[in-house]
Design an enzyme around this catalytic site. Structure first.
Site, PDB file in Angstrom:
ATOM      1  N   LYS A 288      -6.509  -3.641   5.248  1.00 16.34           N
ATOM      2  CA  LYS A 288      -6.766  -3.120   6.162  1.00 16.34           C
ATOM      3  C   LYS A 288      -8.517  -2.587   6.135  1.00 16.34           C
ATOM      4  O   LYS A 288      -9.262  -2.967   5.122  1.00 16.34           O
ATOM      5  CB  LYS A 288      -6.611  -1.508   5.696  1.00 16.34           C
ATOM      6  CG  LYS A 288      -4.776  -0.540   5.769  1.00 16.34           C
ATOM      7  CD  LYS A 288      -4.661   0.428   4.916  1.00 16.34           C
ATOM      8  CE  LYS A 288      -3.339   0.735   5.262  1.00 16.34           C
ATOM      9  NZ  LYS A 288      -2.896   1.387   6.347  1.00 16.34           N
ATOM     10  N   ARG A 362       8.897   0.636   5.214  1.00 17.42           N
ATOM     11  CA  ARG A 362       9.643   0.573   5.563  1.00 17.42           C
ATOM     12  C   ARG A 362      10.255  -0.396   4.361  1.00 17.42           C
ATOM     13  O   ARG A 362      11.559  -0.681   4.344  1.00 17.42           O
ATOM     14  CB  ARG A 362      10.100   0.323   6.889  1.00 17.42           C
ATOM     15  CG  ARG A 362       9.117  -1.125   7.146  1.00 17.42           C
ATOM     16  CD  ARG A 362       9.044  -1.579   8.752  1.00 17.42           C
ATOM     17  NE  ARG A 362       7.921  -0.874   9.671  1.00 17.42           N
ATOM     18  CZ  ARG A 362       7.022  -0.705   9.889  1.00 17.42           C
ATOM     19  NH1 ARG A 362       8.164  -1.510  11.341  1.00 17.42           N
ATOM     20  NH2 ARG A 362       6.017  -0.157  10.640  1.00 17.42           N
TER      21      ARG A 362
HETATM   22  N1  BES Z   1       0.392   3.720   5.247  1.00 18.41           N
HETATM   23  C1  BES Z   1       0.649   3.572   6.024  1.00 18.41           C
HETATM   24  C2  BES Z   1       0.615   4.633   7.625  1.00 18.41           C
HETATM   25  C3  BES Z   1      -0.494   5.663   7.844  1.00 18.41           C
HETATM   26  C4  BES Z   1      -1.863   5.119   8.084  1.00 18.41           C
HETATM   27  C5  BES Z   1      -0.690   6.697   6.691  1.00 18.41           C
HETATM   28  C6  BES Z   1      -2.407   6.157   8.798  1.00 18.41           C
HETATM   29  C7  BES Z   1      -1.243   7.975   6.780  1.00 18.41           C
HETATM   30  C8  BES Z   1      -2.385   7.556   7.753  1.00 18.41           C
HETATM   31  C9  BES Z   1       1.440   2.491   7.015  1.00 18.41           C
HETATM   32  O1  BES Z   1       1.894   1.890   6.169  1.00 18.41           O
HETATM   33  C10 BES Z   1       0.533   1.132   7.467  1.00 18.41           C
HETATM   34  O2  BES Z   1      -0.050   1.253   7.326  1.00 18.41           O
HETATM   35  N2  BES Z   1       1.831   1.380   9.146  1.00 18.41           N
HETATM   36  C11 BES Z   1       1.379   0.265   9.880  1.00 18.41           C
HETATM   37  C12 BES Z   1       2.385  -0.403  10.722  1.00 18.41           C
HETATM   38  C13 BES Z   1       1.696  -1.699  11.477  1.00 18.41           C
HETATM   39  C14 BES Z   1       1.142  -2.517  10.747  1.00 18.41           C
HETATM   40  C15 BES Z   1       3.305  -1.666  12.052  1.00 18.41           C
HETATM   41  C16 BES Z   1       0.478   1.434  10.835  1.00 18.41           C
HETATM   42  O3  BES Z   1       1.013   2.827  11.125  1.00 18.41           O
HETATM   43  O4  BES Z   1      -0.860   0.940  10.940  1.00 18.41           O
HETATM   44 MN    MN Z   2       0.643  -0.138   5.195  1.00 20.19          MN
END
Ligand code: BES
Ligand code: MN
Ligand code: ZN
Length: 514
Positions: A288, A362
């Site tokens: 990230k 997931r």
């Molecule tokens: N933990 C994050 C989702 C999240 C984002 C929770 C902001 C709380 C606040 C999750 O693991 C994630 O990174 N999801 C990605 C999925 C994508 C790579 C398909 C997302 O939502 O960008």
């Molecule tokens: Mn994530």
């Protein structure tokens, strides 16, 4: 932790730091809510006019301080807004009372004792006000200096008077009424465990590793007579938990799968709760960017909610069996981390091509869902801070509900509404499944970007055992409050979904669900 009591004492004679009263928005200005009659009388029946002079309107979230009238032992009156005055013969809504009590309790940080003279029509109002006080009084001070420069540690008192209100007295509640007492006991159990979930979320990820979380669960299991099983990385490898191991492989802090079981001799239903427990989500190799990882200690909020709900069910002695599954891992980039392009063999036997290591929730949930399914529970509910897309769709206060059964999704939604948790049903459109087709494996961990929250839900559905009723709560928005405190919700960890899960356990115990 704040202590709560019921009292029939009259407000004037009560020794306290403050008396909290309610003010509602009437058709012609602010109106004093029932419960504050003694204060109004002492103000010669002019309290509404006095409040209006001070600028009060009765709007939700509003707080007005005024000196207590002559003859009162407490020096201060705090008037909190309840929103629109209910119509003739209608009571104040539980959520309005909960929020108003929360606003007052938050302002009372540092005080020893406050009396709450809010409208109490029934036991439900006692429960709502009790929850509002305990949840609103919450603060996380574990890592704050105690002001004397003598370190931090668990017992440190925060400086600037930010220690929570020590005692809340609910006036109008009847200490000898069984329903009132039960409502207070329920509010206390739910709120204390919910606040513990907030503590877990707020604890920095260098301290709250998967092993540390599992150890805390072990302590609680012992305290509440729960059965617990903790699989460490070796046990996970032996049993083939490829999803949890894949995600946790990049971190020096190894993953865990915790199974926490509460059983009751008279239970004939079994609920399974599954929580995403990523103690820190850096994104892994699909790292990230800065600006997106500062709050990612919150990524174990689902596991914290599940943990709190199971312990609450035990404290309330609900006649239902509840199993909590905590899928704990830290998502970090390193030489041993899962790579985009890797294929994982999951606990279910399915293979997953990892296209984005940041879609890790997931993967850990898939293994835990499959493990939960093996016990053939009557229903499974998973809770996860799963997708940024759900936040984009529903904002930061509402969680999304997906399910493989329309009636169950509605039942979960109703339960959430009942306890004051904003939630909304979301679909699982079949056409989005093919976006996760992988040339190499059975499925990929990513699909179309549009509807990303629903894509994640469709992925999870593949790992729910045949014929098992399942719902998925995506709490990415409401799990962590990055804005200012409001109502009974503090900054930081909120304890989202705890009250919905507890309500689902109660409804199942009562035979009103599934
Ligand atoms: N933990 C994050 C989702 C999240 C984002 C929770 C902001 C709380 C606040 C999750 O693991 C994630 O990174 N999801 C990605 C999925 C994508 C790579 C398909 C997302 O939502 O960008
Ligand atoms: Mn994530
Ligand atoms: Zn995540």
């Amino acid at each position: 932790m704040t202590a709560l009591t019921l009292s029939t004492s009259a407000a004037p004679g009560l020794r306290a730091d403050a008396i909290v009263i309610g003010v509602a928005k009437g058709a012609k200005g602010p109106v004093v809510a029932p419960g504050a009659e003694a204060v109004d009388t002492a103000y010669d029946g002019r309290l509404a006019a006095v409040l209006e002079t001070l600028g009060a309107s009765g709007a939700e979230g509003e707080l007005t301080k005024l000196p207590a009238p002559d003859g009162f032992k407490a020096p201060l009156v705090i008037a909190v807004g309840l929103g629109a005055e209910p119509g003739r013969d209608a009571d104040y809504e539980a959520e309005a009372l909960r929020r108003a009590a929360g606003v007052a309790a938050r302002t009372l940080a540092g005080a020893k004792k406050a009396a709450f003279a809010l409208p109490v029509e029934d036991a439900a109002a006692v429960g709502a006000i009790g929850e509002g006080v305990l949840l609103g009084a919450y603060s996380f001070n574990t890592y704050k200096d105690n002001g004397a420069g003598t370190g931090t540690g668990k017992n440190a008192k925060a400086k600037n008077g930010r220690t929570p209100l020590a005692e809340g007295v609910l006036l109008g509640g009847k200490p000898r009424d069984a329903a009132h007492k039960a409502a207070l006991a329920r509010a206390t159990a739910v709120s204390e465990e919910l606040n513990r979930a907030r503590d877990l979320v707020n604890t920095p990820p260098n301290d709250l590793t998967p092993a540390a979380f599992a150890a805390i669960a072990q302590g609680a299991a012992k305290e509440h007579g729960l059965k617990i099983q903790v699989l460490d990385d070796k046990a996970l490898a032996k049993d083939g938990y490829g999803g949890i191991l894949g995600v946790g492989g990049g971190s020096a802090a190894t993953p865990r799968l915790v199974k926490l079981s509460y059983t009751h001799a008279d239970a004939d239903k079994h609920l399974a709760f599954v929580g995403k427990g990523i103690t820190y989500d850096s994104g892994g190799i699909s790292l990230k960017p800065a600006g997106h990882n500062e709050t990612m200690k919150c990524d174990m909020s689902g596991a914290a909610a599940v943990f709190a709900a199971v312990v609450t069910a035990a404290r309330l002695g609900l006649p239902v069996n509840v199993t909590g599954w905590l899928a704990l891992a830290e998502n970090m980039p390193s030489g041993s981390a899962v790579r985009p392009g890797d294929v994982l063999r999951m606990y279910s036997g399915k293979t997953v091509e990892v296209l984005n290591t940041d879609a890790e929730g997931r993967l850990v949930l898939a293994d835990a869902l499959w493990a939960a399914s093996a016990e053939q529970p009557d229903a499974i509910v998973d809770v996860a801070t799963l997708t940024g897309a759900m936040m984009l769709a529903l904002g930061s206060r509402t969680f999304g509900i997906m399910a493989n059964d329309d009636a169950f999704r509605s039942a979960v939604h109703e339960a959430a509404e009942e306890v004051g948790e904003p939630a909304w049903p979301m679909p699982l459109p079949e056409h989005l499944r093919k976006g996760m087709d992988s040339p190499t494996a059975d499925i990929a961990n990513m699909g179309e970007r549009m509807g990303g929250g629903l894509v994640a839900g469709l992925f999870l559905r593949e790992f729910v055992g045949e014929g098992i009723t399942w719902a998925h709560l995506d709490i990415a928005g409401p799990a962590f409050n990055e804005g200012g405190a409001f109502g009974y919700t503090p900054k930081g960890g909120t304890g989202s979904a705890v009250r919905t899960l507890v309500r689902l356990a109660e409804l199942t115990a009562e035979g009103d669900l599934g």
